[in-house]
Design an enzyme around this catalytic site. Structure first.
Site, mmCIF file in Angstrom:
data_model
loop_
_atom_site.group_PDB
_atom_site.id
_atom_site.type_symbol
_atom_site.label_atom_id
_atom_site.label_comp_id
_atom_site.label_asym_id
_atom_site.label_seq_id
_atom_site.Cartn_x
_atom_site.Cartn_y
_atom_site.Cartn_z
ATOM 1 N N HIS A 58 41.757 40.480 39.152
ATOM 2 C CA HIS A 58 41.404 39.162 39.700
ATOM 3 C C HIS A 58 40.410 38.456 38.785
ATOM 4 O O HIS A 58 40.604 37.299 38.395
ATOM 5 C CB HIS A 58 40.813 39.360 41.098
ATOM 6 C CG HIS A 58 40.337 38.105 41.761
ATOM 7 N ND1 HIS A 58 40.935 37.578 42.881
ATOM 8 C CD2 HIS A 58 39.308 37.257 41.468
ATOM 9 C CE1 HIS A 58 40.305 36.470 43.246
ATOM 10 N NE2 HIS A 58 39.300 36.261 42.402
ATOM 11 N N GLU A 59 39.328 39.169 38.433
ATOM 12 C CA GLU A 59 38.310 38.558 37.580
ATOM 13 C C GLU A 59 38.833 38.345 36.162
ATOM 14 O O GLU A 59 38.491 37.362 35.491
ATOM 15 C CB GLU A 59 37.054 39.430 37.558
ATOM 16 C CG GLU A 59 36.445 39.697 38.923
ATOM 17 C CD GLU A 59 36.020 38.431 39.649
ATOM 18 O OE1 GLU A 59 35.908 37.378 39.003
ATOM 19 O OE2 GLU A 59 35.826 38.488 40.872
ATOM 20 N N HIS A 62 40.729 35.082 35.947
ATOM 21 C CA HIS A 62 39.825 33.938 35.786
ATOM 22 C C HIS A 62 39.404 33.801 34.326
ATOM 23 O O HIS A 62 39.461 32.708 33.733
ATOM 24 C CB HIS A 62 38.565 34.128 36.641
ATOM 25 C CG HIS A 62 38.757 33.912 38.107
ATOM 26 N ND1 HIS A 62 39.360 32.790 38.629
ATOM 27 C CD2 HIS A 62 38.387 34.679 39.172
ATOM 28 C CE1 HIS A 62 39.364 32.873 39.945
ATOM 29 N NE2 HIS A 62 38.787 34.006 40.301
#
Length: 266
Positions: A58-59, A62
């Site tokens: 997820h990170e 980004h």
């Protein structure tokens, strides 16, 4: 062009992430084969490790999207190595989400990688950077639920099936919560570039409390029920029944014992 300015070492996958991935694979094998004396222990380790893997991805999503949008600083910060220890708030990104899974069986959105937004031009790019994280949860959920909606469960052991169902529930809850247009969450980051400067300045002080607000609202029975009704509806559309997620949750919290209904293969 932007990736050329990032040193190769800044993109090398961290041994920490590879270790977590190895735990996921070994625990998944144990849950599949029934190798462990306590099946719930294998499911617990598999789901927890896989959940941390999804948080790292997820990170990373980004950061990777920010890199291609113009913020080359993410490389030097270690965000491209998938190392959870490099996040600006490891407590918020890893520890709290794992604790909430253990305590309540909900995919709490974590945070955060620090994106230097001043390096990025274009509202669409800013929105895409914010959307990239929860879209990873959506993709992860699709992978977990694939055996269900592809009707490919023949030969899949019961405990592993329940573990996949519970892991899918975590991904769906994380995606829905992250997409809420609440300050501090990714959903607000998607719409923020399209708001007026005045509105953004008024909302900015609320960002540190957005996640706490969502958490508080989920304690309201009516809202909690509506939220999980939505989650269950999404999972049912993907072929996962209530029994699958319920037994997955019970098996995950093995210290509470397994319900008799979960001892019979569906």
């Amino acid at each position: 062009m932007t990736t050329a300015t990032v040193r190769p070492g800044d993109r090398r996958i961290s041994p920490v992430f590879l270790g977590i991935l190895a735990v996921t694979v070994v625990a998944g094998w144990a849950a599949w084969t029934g190798f462990a004396r306590l099946p719930g222990m294998a499911v617990f380790l598999f789901v927890t490790a896989a959940w941390i893997v999804s948080l790292c991805l997820h990170e990373y999503a980004h950061a990777r999207t920010a890199l291609h949008s113009g913020d080359i600083s993410v490389g030097a910060k270690g965000y491209l190595t998938l190392n959870p220890l490099k996040y600006t708030h490891a407590l918020l990104s890893i520890v709290l989400p794992v604790l909430f899974v253990i305590m309540g069986g909900i995919g709490l959105p974590g945070g955060a990688v620090f994106i230097e937004r001043g390096r990025i031009r274009g509202r669409w790019r800013h929105s895409l950077i914010s959307a990239a994280g929860p879209l990873t949860n959506v993709l992860f959920a699709a992978v977990c639920t694939a055996p269900f909606w592809l009707d490919a469960l023949d030969g899949v052991p019961r405990d592993f099936r329940y573990a996949l169902a519970f892991l899918a529930l975590l991904q769906v809850t994380a995606a829905i919560l992250n997409f809420l247009p609440v300050p501090g969450l990714d959903g607000y980051g998607v719409v923020e570039p399209w708001l007026s400067h005045r509105i953004r300045r008024q909302v900015e002080p609320l960002a540190p409390f957005g996640l706490l607000l969502v958490f508080a609202l989920l304690w309201i029975p009516a809202l909690n029920g509506a939220f999980f009704d939505l989650v269950d509806a999404v999972l049912r559309s993907l072929g996962i029944g209530d029994l699958d997620t319920y037994c997955g949750h019970r098996l995950y919290r093995f210290w509470l014992g397994t319900n008799e209904y979960c001892s019979v293969s569906p």
